[in-house]
Write a protein that holds these residues in place. Structure first.
Motif, PDB file in Angstrom:
ATOM      1  N   VAL A  67       0.882  -1.261   0.215  1.00 49.33           N
ATOM      2  CA  VAL A  67       0.079  -0.108  -0.151  1.00 49.33           C
ATOM      3  C   VAL A  67       0.705   1.286   0.153  1.00 49.33           C
ATOM      4  CG1 VAL A  67      -1.800   1.025   1.520  1.00 49.33           C
ATOM      5  CG2 VAL A  67      -1.786  -1.312   1.095  1.00 49.33           C
ATOM      6  N   ILE A  68       0.636   2.240  -0.921  1.00 45.33           N
ATOM      7  CA  ILE A  68       1.420   3.325  -1.058  1.00 45.33           C
ATOM      8  C   ILE A  68       0.416   4.578  -0.841  1.00 45.33           C
ATOM      9  CG2 ILE A  68       3.281   2.466  -2.401  1.00 45.33           C
ATOM     10  CD1 ILE A  68       1.931   3.810  -4.767  1.00 45.33           C
ATOM     11  N   HIS A  69       0.983   5.726  -0.518  1.00 43.51           N
ATOM     12  CA  HIS A  69       0.209   7.066  -0.156  1.00 43.51           C
ATOM     13  C   HIS A  69       1.010   8.192  -1.029  1.00 43.51           C
ATOM     14  CE1 HIS A  69      -0.609   4.564   3.354  1.00 43.51           C
ATOM     15  NE2 HIS A  69      -1.921   4.896   3.233  1.00 43.51           N
ATOM     16  N   TYR A  70       0.145   8.676  -1.804  1.00 46.83           N
ATOM     17  CA  TYR A  70       0.657   9.852  -2.536  1.00 46.83           C
ATOM     18  C   TYR A  70      -0.320  10.959  -2.880  1.00 46.83           C
ATOM     19  CZ  TYR A  70      -2.173   7.612  -6.164  1.00 46.83           C
ATOM     20  OH  TYR A  70      -3.287   7.204  -6.902  1.00 46.83           O
ATOM     21  N   SER A  71       0.223  12.071  -3.294  1.00 46.64           N
ATOM     22  CA  SER A  71      -0.747  13.016  -3.745  1.00 46.64           C
ATOM     23  C   SER A  71      -0.605  13.281  -5.106  1.00 46.64           C
ATOM     24  CB  SER A  71      -0.206  14.570  -3.157  1.00 46.64           C
ATOM     25  OG  SER A  71      -0.332  14.347  -1.961  1.00 46.64           O
ATOM     26  N   ASN A  72       0.395  13.265  -5.961  1.00 48.30           N
ATOM     27  CA  ASN A  72       0.429  13.384  -7.378  1.00 48.30           C
ATOM     28  C   ASN A  72       1.318  11.897  -7.830  1.00 48.30           C
ATOM     29  OD1 ASN A  72       3.317  13.758  -7.076  1.00 48.30           O
ATOM     30  ND2 ASN A  72       2.594  15.753  -6.391  1.00 48.30           N
ATOM     31  N   THR A  73       1.370  12.216  -9.402  1.00 51.60           N
ATOM     32  CA  THR A  73       2.178  11.217  -9.915  1.00 51.60           C
ATOM     33  C   THR A  73       3.617  10.963  -9.765  1.00 51.60           C
ATOM     34  OG1 THR A  73       0.490  11.354 -11.784  1.00 51.60           O
ATOM     35  CG2 THR A  73       2.625  10.301 -12.365  1.00 51.60           C
ATOM     36  N   GLN A  74       4.218  11.906  -9.335  1.00 50.83           N
ATOM     37  CA  GLN A  74       5.525  11.970  -8.955  1.00 50.83           C
ATOM     38  C   GLN A  74       5.779  11.173  -7.633  1.00 50.83           C
ATOM     39  OE1 GLN A  74       8.591  13.302 -10.632  1.00 50.83           O
ATOM     40  NE2 GLN A  74       9.695  12.786  -8.943  1.00 50.83           N
TER      41      GLN A  74
END
Length: 172
Positions: A67-74
């Motif tokens: 499971v990952i957490h992110y705000s944008n593609t980068q």
């Protein structure tokens, strides 16, 4: 005659009173029914991804969920690569954990990773093949990614570790 003037003045005062009702309240205390330009914060999204590993003998590919957490593609690609650099569960080996990253950029679906490969991170032909399969599988699972370019110390080498041909870029 006085009566109509008084009525007119009364109407004018009532109109001014009604018009000025909201103006006396400080701007910070007003809560409009709908804000035409709401401030959007970069809320973290959560995603379950597949990360590719090898077994200890470098004979079998192992795929595990993370499971990952992110705000944008980068951030999504950085988080996926960070997971790729960790060993998996039940003896699943990361073939990327000793590789040092100079930079990782994502631009319109194209990933470029500039890295260094220390001697202890170099494998024979099977290990290099698994390492390339692992990064391709991990990165190309995302619909918005179309290519991956691996640089070694800023250069486009013919091979990552001296065994497998390396395309520039690797296409999905």
């Amino acid at each position: 005659m006085r009566h109509p003037i008084q009525l007119i003045l009364l109407f004018v005062m009532a109109a001014l009173l009604v018009a000025g009702c909201g103006a006396s309240e400080p701007a910070g205390n007003r809560t409009p029914a709908s804000d035409p330009s709401p401030v959007q914060k970069d809320e973290k999204k959560e995603m379950t991804i597949y990360v590719y590993y090898a077994d200890a003998e470098l004979s079998e590919k192992i795929v595990q969920e993370r499971v990952i957490h992110y705000s944008n593609t980068q951030e999504k690609i950085e988080a996926a690569f960070a997971e790729l650099q960790k060993d998996g569960e039940d003896g699943a080996l990361s073939l990327w954990k000793l590789i040092q990253v100079h930079s990782l950029t994502v631009n319109n679906g194209d990933i470029t990773i500039d890295l260094s490969i220390p001697e202890e991170a170099r494998f024979g032909a099977p290990g290099e093949e698994f390492a390339l399969e692992a990064i391709r599988g991990t990165m190309f699972q995302f619909d918005d990614i179309t290519s991956l370019n691996l640089l070694v110390d800023g250069e486009e080498p013919d091979s990552l570790m001296g065994h497998e041909k390396l395309d520039h870029p690797i296409r999905k």
